[in-house]
Scaffold this active site. Structure first.
Site, PDB file in Angstrom:
ATOM      1  N   ASP A   1       0.861  -1.169   0.000  1.00 15.96           N
ATOM      2  CA  ASP A   1       0.000   0.000   0.000  1.00 15.96           C
ATOM      3  C   ASP A   1       0.907   1.230   0.000  1.00 15.96           C
ATOM      4  OD1 ASP A   1      -2.927   0.392  -0.010  1.00 15.96           O
ATOM      5  OD2 ASP A   1      -2.464   1.785   1.608  1.00 15.96           O
TER       6      ASP A   1
ATOM      7  N   GLY B   1      -0.525   8.451 -11.323  1.00 18.65           N
ATOM      8  CA  GLY B   1      -0.784   9.083 -10.027  1.00 18.65           C
ATOM      9  C   GLY B   1      -0.219  10.496  -9.942  1.00 18.65           C
TER      10      GLY B   1
HETATM   11  P1  IMP Z   1      -1.426   1.937  -4.273  1.00 15.88           P
HETATM   12  O1  IMP Z   1      -1.573   1.633  -2.829  1.00 15.88           O
HETATM   13  O2  IMP Z   1      -0.122   1.441  -4.837  1.00 15.88           O
HETATM   14  O3  IMP Z   1      -2.612   1.503  -5.091  1.00 15.88           O
HETATM   15  O4  IMP Z   1      -1.336   3.523  -4.405  1.00 15.88           O
HETATM   16  C1  IMP Z   1      -2.373   4.395  -3.952  1.00 15.88           C
HETATM   17  C2  IMP Z   1      -2.320   5.701  -4.731  1.00 15.88           C
HETATM   18  O5  IMP Z   1      -1.081   6.383  -4.447  1.00 15.88           O
HETATM   19  C3  IMP Z   1      -2.343   5.556  -6.247  1.00 15.88           C
HETATM   20  O6  IMP Z   1      -3.661   5.481  -6.731  1.00 15.88           O
HETATM   21  C4  IMP Z   1      -1.643   6.830  -6.693  1.00 15.88           C
HETATM   22  O7  IMP Z   1      -2.535   7.924  -6.686  1.00 15.88           O
HETATM   23  C5  IMP Z   1      -0.618   7.047  -5.609  1.00 15.88           C
HETATM   24  N1  IMP Z   1       0.675   6.437  -6.008  1.00 15.88           N
HETATM   25  C6  IMP Z   1       1.145   5.223  -5.612  1.00 15.88           C
HETATM   26  N2  IMP Z   1       2.364   4.986  -6.157  1.00 15.88           N
HETATM   27  C7  IMP Z   1       2.635   6.067  -6.926  1.00 15.88           C
HETATM   28  C8  IMP Z   1       3.746   6.396  -7.754  1.00 15.88           C
HETATM   29  O8  IMP Z   1       4.724   5.644  -7.913  1.00 15.88           O
HETATM   30  N3  IMP Z   1       3.678   7.591  -8.379  1.00 15.88           N
HETATM   31  C9  IMP Z   1       2.635   8.447  -8.230  1.00 15.88           C
HETATM   32  N4  IMP Z   1       1.577   8.179  -7.487  1.00 15.88           N
HETATM   33  C10 IMP Z   1       1.571   6.989  -6.826  1.00 15.88           C
END
Ligand code: IMP
Length: 192
Positions: free
Chosen positions: A68, A149
């Site tokens: 996460d 992101g």
């Molecule tokens: P997750 O837990 O990896 O799904 O990340 C949650 C949210 O954090 C994503 O939907 C993005 O908005 C942001 N995020 C996670 N990793 C990245 C990254 O490497 N670059 C930019 N935004 C990120």
């Protein structure tokens, strides 16, 4: 060794298989027939990472890890943090999230931020946690078209390029996710 990676994101599964090599067999949630998203109801990044891995261990009894990630901005008291994906609401939208961040920063000069990835591994019932952090600053406008992101507004420390202006290879030299997975990889090698 078989390990389940608790994600519905097939892109991530591919990335992780590549990162971990063929010493471990990575099984995705769809491989085991779990179609639904595991609800991310915890109030912290750590909590959601644990919740996803523990859910699979409890239900299937197979070792499992989950990741996460959140972006923490000092001026916004750590927001968007655990709400990074859905900061501007549901359905999640990267552009709307960036717009909200820039609006809330209100041209402040205090723009320090960090990406944090927490991986939780539940192996034979024992819990292990791996953290990857990259410090940086939030830009004033979007730059670059790569990544996803918040990449277009995040400058990793001592860098003149945003993550979105970097190739994936460049980004992975600094990235929170790559750092956390390196630890998991080292740990799994130690165990063999
Ligand atoms: P997750 O837990 O990896 O799904 O990340 C949650 C949210 O954090 C994503 O939907 C993005 O908005 C942001 N995020 C996670 N990793 C990245 C990254 O490497 N670059 C930019 N935004 C990120």
């Amino acid at each position: 060794m078989n390990i389940i990676f608790a994600t519905q994101n097939e892109h991530k599964v591919k990335e992780i298989k590549n990162l971990l090599g063929n010493q471990v067999e990575i099984i995705s949630l769809s491989d085991i027939g779990l179609k639904e998203d595991i609800p991310e109801t915890a109030s912290t990044i750590e909590g959601n990472s644990l919740l996803k891995a523990q859910f699979v261990w409890d239900k299937y009894g197979i070792s499992c890890f989950a990741d996460d990630t959140g972006l923490e901005i000092d001026f916004l008291n750590g927001e968007p943090g655990v709400y990074s994906a859905r900061y501007a609401g549901i359905p999640k939208n990267d552009d709307a999230n960036i717009h909200k961040v820039l609006l809330n920063l209100n041209n402040s000069n205090e723009r320090k931020a960090r990406f944090k990835t927490i991986i939780t591994l539940v192996m034979r019932g024992d819990i292990y946690k791996f953290t990857g952090i990259v410090d940086g600053v939030i830009g004033n406008t979007k730059k670059g078209v790569n990544g996803f992101g918040y990449d277009p507004i995040f400058y990793p420390e001592n860098n003149l390029k945003t993550f979105a202006e970097m190739t994936l290879e460049e980004k992975n030299k600094y990235s929170h996710r790559a750092r956390a997975f390196k630890q998991l990889k080292d740990f799994l090698h130690l165990k063999q």
